[in-house]
Structures are given as structure tokens and as C-alpha cells.
Design an enzyme around this catalytic site. Structure first.
Site, PDB file in Angstrom:
ATOM      1  N   ASP A   5       0.692  -1.203   0.004  1.00  0.00           N
ATOM      2  CA  ASP A   5       0.033   0.000  -0.075  1.00  0.00           C
ATOM      3  C   ASP A   5       1.063   1.352   0.354  1.00  0.00           C
ATOM      4  O   ASP A   5       0.337   2.292  -0.052  1.00  0.00           O
ATOM      5  CB  ASP A   5      -0.833  -0.027   1.198  1.00  0.00           C
ATOM      6  CG  ASP A   5      -0.316  -0.184   2.658  1.00  0.00           C
ATOM      7  OD1 ASP A   5       0.441  -0.809   2.526  1.00  0.00           O
ATOM      8  OD2 ASP A   5      -0.787   0.498   3.543  1.00  0.00           O
TER       9      ASP A   5
ATOM     10  N   HIS B 110      -3.119   7.722   6.813  1.00  0.00           N
ATOM     11  CA  HIS B 110      -3.388   6.093   7.069  1.00  0.00           C
ATOM     12  C   HIS B 110      -4.251   5.652   8.023  1.00  0.00           C
ATOM     13  O   HIS B 110      -4.051   5.055   8.713  1.00  0.00           O
ATOM     14  CB  HIS B 110      -1.695   5.900   7.384  1.00  0.00           C
ATOM     15  CG  HIS B 110      -1.379   4.385   7.161  1.00  0.00           C
ATOM     16  ND1 HIS B 110      -1.840   3.289   7.804  1.00  0.00           N
ATOM     17  CD2 HIS B 110      -0.760   3.698   6.063  1.00  0.00           C
ATOM     18  CE1 HIS B 110      -1.092   2.084   7.138  1.00  0.00           C
ATOM     19  NE2 HIS B 110      -0.790   2.483   6.052  1.00  0.00           N
TER      20      HIS B 110
HETATM   21 ZN   LIG Z   1       0.404   0.955   5.080  1.00  0.00          ZN
HETATM   22 ZN   LIG Z   2       2.959  -1.091   6.494  1.00  0.00          ZN
END
Ligand SMILES: [Zn+2]
Ligand SMILES: [Zn+2]
Ligand SMILES: [Zn+2]
Ligand SMILES: [Zn+2]
Lengths: 375, 375
Positions: free
Chosen positions: B66, B323
Site C-alpha cells: 500500500d 493512513h
Molecule cells: Zn500501510
Molecule cells: Zn505497512
């Protein structure tokens, strides 16, 4: 069995907010097979009506990034959303694609520390030398396949099961990837800047139904005799008459055929034409309009009339165009009198097809592929 | 010099239609530095006001997908849109990140046959053993670094220039990645499921302006003498008076400091605390809310109060959270009384920060970082 095709990305070269990178799903009774997986495919899947967790097989036409770069992330996200401790070990996700795919996935998943909740296997197709221009790849990009690379290079990923390596069948001119009770899947060679493949998914014909009227006339009542006849067995009735299945079964229902071609400016060999003959749906790229044929050719791509020529030669029922240059906006965003109009691509294919059906794919378009009935 | 931060993806684990995967851009006078590049970053860039072609440096905090899987596609797309035959060869795009990044990019770009119109270079940071749990990586995912892998494994990509390998400076406890006339960039160690890093971009102080009033009193007119003073030179006036720069220059303008941390549940060593002290902006993950602290910790992630503790210890001016788990919808999509409310994350950080400023990042949010004035 229901069957449909859903386009998740219909753009060429890179994903844009208006057209995703190449990806489409063939769904049969809820089971999803993904063809190509450009960057952003997982997000397109979330926006669609499809469930990523239903993907059991992935077919990659060629290794260009706009068909490939979404695959590691898609597998990770399917895994994140899957049952943490399934009752029985899930079957592996099977990935088919050109040689090099095994190494790409292995390196991406391993270096990113990605554990999967299911096994995966990559089956590689060995391309011929004649599938891309000899000068196509600049120095340093020609593939090197030493012994180490035969299994993709280095150790297996912990969830990887070593896949098969398919060589071209020299007699058939194609690769037979899969033969299940319901389907046969074959691949054939395409010419592009990188070796590219077309996939043919052929449903097996289904035996015809028992003709109720004929059974009645023969005095056969619903029961075990019907079952034996349906299973292809001849039976002797109490009155001594021998009835064979063909006496009472209606015509078999022919299977459907769906052909999905990767980027190409032509086929290699004649297997593709043979395999695609009579297809219900032919999905073919049309990156640029006919007036840019030279440019399309130079980049290993097709125009609408090039796609139509194949559709015409193969007498396919439906030609679906996709993989449009990002200059062609989706119909929903078209303003009047706009240049670079995607509808012009449709007109060009129709003109070359002498009245056959042409569909412009758009992201999230679903095309049903109805079951055939006997004529 | 203008300076701002734009968030392109603020979601954790995978990109969704509501939150992209991690990516943010630090822009200084049009020059863009990208921090992390999750899948879909190129599409997020197209939707933003930023130009992908202005990206000159990329910093990858860690190799989780990601934060990484959008990088090969981004480089390919920047290349596609760049000038085909630039008058002078363009400078390389410089990529900084953990060991393994070189191999990942090389394999992805080479197998996909991706030519670039510019050179690129990957500078790798060698992490310490103490940056992830010893049992963190399951069998088969521990990195293997044999001789072959020292340069990323195999041949260079044709546009690759072999980058530097940064070892931890044992005295400073950090990595000094870049020292330019305007900036110093350092990295420090974070604890996560994979080795992760924080980056500190520190603008150098700018010399003060000439004080017009003082010049006037000394009888100095605009001209070469002013230039020499500004350049730090002492001058002797016609009347014999010696003027040194500090006599007429105003106080130097302190540089700005921006700290961007990758995924983590804690720092490793004390370098991070020292380097982040007094930062104008601290960008810190807050994957889960405080009540899920155990779960966050188990996955190597932080909660708002964990982020705030660092911000408090470092006396930073602004704490920016990002995040977020995909369960937290962006504010613009929030319905009233919704659970998993992202605003709760903000409240938790504020409570722990004793009144300091907390900003929730959202995709496409731009935060200006104004130039400092002397007090
Ligand atoms: Zn991440
Ligand atoms: Zn990570
Ligand atoms: Zn393509
Ligand atoms: Zn291609």
C-alpha cells in the site's frame, strides 16, 4: 448457467480517472475469471457489482504494466478480506500468463512481505520469437532466462505452488490451458511490442433435454428410466422396445464461446482465426482510430477496422472494442461535436463489419452472454 | 519559497474509492517530492492540481504494497507524458527507500518491457534488525541478500543508474540522504511489521535581508556594496568605516522542518525524537482509534494518542494524521451519528496533545507550510 462479461478498465497505456487500465471479468454463476489486471483494478472492482473474493482464475494477456501492475495488490486485498482461518484450505488462485509473470509476482509479493490467506500458482506460457519485433526490445530489456529463472528465480513465495509451463502445441498452434467438465480454455499467439496472447473460453455443449411428448408416446413415465436415457444409456422397455437416448433427447445445446485478445496489431499463425470462429463475443483492442493506423501499427496496436476484419473473418456474433487511447473520453462525458470521439471508433468498426454488431466497452459495462437455445 | 504538502492517499492497507493508498507530495516552488506511492497514486495525481512530471524525487517509507505498488506504473506514465527527445538529457529521478526497492523496481520495469525517457536511480537504506519483530516475517519471507542482490539482483534496467547504499550512521543514529544548498534530508528508523523509516526534510536557514534603514544611516546606496554585504563580505566605505554583514543584515530566517513517518508503532532509538524536534509539520499514521490500541500495536500501527505523544515530545507545531483504516470514511461522506467516525480520531489526538493543532488528512487536502518570519 448465467454468463456475463464486465469491463473494469477500458483505457490504454495507463489508468486515468475516466478509464481504468485493462481488466475485465468473465462471470459464470458467480465464479469470476479476471482477464488482465492493470493498476487500480482492485478499486474498480470495489466500484463494480463484482466481488473480488470470487476471483478464482486470472489470465494475463501480456506483461505491459497497464495489464499487470494491479495484480500484486489485488491478491493482497483479496487475502485481507478473506476468512482468516477457513474450515478447509482454499483452492489456489490460478494465474495464467506469459513467461516472466511468475518472477514478477514472486518478487513483488515477497519483497512487500505479503502473506496470502490462500495458495496461488502461476502457469506460464512460453511465447514464440515471432510474437514481437526483433528490434522491439531495446538492449537490456530482452528477457534473459537462465536456469534460475525457469521457476521464476529464487525461492518460492510461501503461498506459491509451482505452476505448469505451457509450450506451444506445434500441431494445433495454440496452448490448451484448462479442460474442465464445463470449459476448455485455449490461448493463441498475438503480435505486439511484447509477446501477447488471446484467450478462448469455450463452454462444452450441454446434452439436450428429454422430450416429454416423445416419452409419453413411448409410455415412459418419469423415473429411473428417464435418468438412464439422459445419461446416454439405451433402455429396453417392458414391452421389448429398445429406446436409445437420441430417440428421446432434444438437440444438444451448443456451448458459448468468448474470445479475449490482448494488445496486438495482428495474429501470429492461423490458430487464432480458427479458434475464434463463430465466437459469441470477440473482445478486441482498438487503441486508435483508423486514420492513425500507421501509428497504431508502429506501437503494435489495432484500429477499429483491423478488429472488424478479424471479427468478419471469424463470423463472430458480437465484436466488443476496448483498450482505447485515453484521448477518447467515455460516451457519458462526451460533449457535442467533440473531436477524438469514441463513437467514431464504433462507426469505423461497423463500416468494416458490414452490419455486424459492435459494442464499445466502457468501464463497468456488463454484457450478458445468453445461453443458446436449439434452433 | 512556497512550500506545501498534498495528500494523494490517506487510507491504510489498500486503496478504496474513498481513500487512496499512501502517497503525499511535498512541493517547493513547483518541484515535487513524492512520499510513498501506493497503487493508484498516478490516478490520484491526475485528479489533483499537481503535475506528475514535476516529481524529481520519491521517498518510500517501507515496502508494504500500500506504499509501493503504484511506483512502477507512475514512472511509466511520467515517461509517457514526457518530452520524447529533450534538448538536454533530463536528470535522473531519484528514489530512496529500504533495501529491496532496487530489485522490486528493476524486476517490474524490466519484465514489463518498460523503457523510460529519463534515467532513474534507487538509493537504498539498510535497516537494522531491530526495526521489525523477529517473528514478524513468516518462513520464506525473510529477506535474503546474497552477493547478487547487493545491486538489486541481475542486470541494471537500461535507464537505471546504480544508486548509493546508505548504512545507519552509528553516531547520529540516522541516515543523511541528501544535502543541497536548500535542504538536508535525513531518515530515521521506525518499528513496524517490515522495516520502516521516517523522513525529515529540513530547509536551511536563509540569510536575513539587508536592513534598509541601517544602510541609509551608514550612507550606503543600493549597488555592488549591498551585494557584497549580502554575500557575507565585509566592506570598507569611502569614509574608512568598515561595515560587516551582521551590522546591516536582519536576523536569518530559520528553515522549515517537515517530518513524514511511515507505518509504525514506535520509533527505534532516539534519533527520530531529536530530528523531529520543533518540526513545523509532523505527518504520522493513525490507523486505528485509541480503543483498538492493542490491535494497532499487534499490526505495527499507531493510534491517535500514540501519534500525539510523539508530537508532544517533539513540540511540533502541527500534527497531521493519515493512513486511516478504510473503516473510517472521509469527513465529506460522513452521515450523522455514524460509528467509526474519523473525527473521533482527531479528538483523541487533541486530547493527548494538550491543545496543539491536529489536522486530519483527506485525499487531495493541501496544507501550506508558510515561510517563517523573524520574531
Ligand atoms: Zn500501510
Ligand atoms: Zn505497512
Ligand atoms: Zn495495453
Ligand atoms: Zn501492450
Amino acid at each position: 448457467m448465467s454468463m456475463d462479461l464486465t469491463f473494469l478498465g477500458t483505457g490504454s497505456a495507463y489508468p486515468s480517472p475516466h478509464r481504468g487500465a485493462s481488466a475485465l471479468v468473465l462471470r459464470t454463476d458467480g465464479d469470476c475469471w479476471l482477464f488482465d489486471c492493470g493498476e487500480g483494478t482492485q478499486t474498480q472492482l470495489m466500484k463494480s457489482q463484482l466481488k473480488a473474493g470470487r476471483i478464482t482464475k486470472v489470465f494475463i494477456t501480456h506483461l505491459h504494466g497497464d495489464h499487470l501492475f494491479g495484480l500484486p495488490g489485488l491478491l493482497c486485498t483479496i487475502s485481507l478480506h478473506s476468512c482468516p482461518a477457513p474450515a478447509k484450505p482454499p483452492p489456489p488462485v490460478e494465474v495464467y500468463g506469459p513467461r516472466g509473470l511468475r518472477k514478477f509476482l514472486r518478487v513483488a509479493l515477497t519483497l512487500s512481505g505479503s502473506q496470502l490467506m490462500f495458495p496461488y500458482v502461476v502457469h506460464e506460457l512460453v511465447p514464440g520469437d515471432d510474437q514481437c519485433p526483433p528490434e522491439g526490445l531495446p538492449d537490456g530489456l530482452e528477457p534473459v532466462h537462465d536456469d534460475d529463472d525457469d521457476d521464476g528465480g529464487g525461492r518460492l513465495h510461501p503461498q506459491e505452488v509451482l505452476g505448469r509451463t505451457f509450450q506451444l502445441d506445434p500441431e494445433q498452434g495454440c496452448y490448451t490451458l484448462l479442460e474442465s467438465p464445463q470449459f476448455v480454455v485455449r490461448a493463441f499467439r498475438l503480435f505486439h511490442r511484447l509477446p501477447s496472447f488471446g484467450f478462448v473460453v469455450e463452454e462444452r455443449p450441454r446434452p439436450g433435454k428429454l422430450n416429454v411428448q416423445l416419452l409419453k408416446e413411448l409410455g415412459i413415465k418419469p423415473g429411473p428410466i428417464c435418468g438412464r436415457l439422459k445419461n446416454g444409456e439405451s433402455v429396453t422397455l417392458e414391452n421389448g422396445v429398445v429406446v436409445s437416448p437420441e430417440d428421446v433427447l432434444e438437440e444438444a445445446v451448443p456451448g458459448r464461446k468468448v474470445c479475449i485478445l490482448g494488445d496486438c496489431c495482428s495474429l501470429v499463425g492461423d490458430a487464432g482465426r480458427r479458434l475464434c470462429h463463430g465466437a459469441d463475443v470477440l473482445v478486441h483492442e482498438a487503441t486508435l482510430e483508423d486514420s492513425l493506423r500507421d501509428k497504431a501499427w508502429e506501437h503494435g496496436h489495432s484500429t477499429p477496422s483491423m478488429a472488424a476484419e478479424l471479427a468478419e473473418a471469424c463470423q463472430v456474433k458480437q465484436l466488443v472494442l476496448y483498450h482505447f487511447s485515453q484521448r477518447y473520453k467515455p460516451q457519458s462525458l462526451l460533449k457535442e461535436k467533440e473531436d477524438d470521439n469514441v463513437l467514431e471508433l464504433k462507426r469505423q468498426a461497423e463500416a468494416a463489419l458490414n452490419g455486424g454488431e459492435v459494442i464499445l466497452a466502457e468501464d463497468f459495462l456488463t454484457i450478458p452472454i445468453p445461453s443458446k437455445r436449439c434452433s
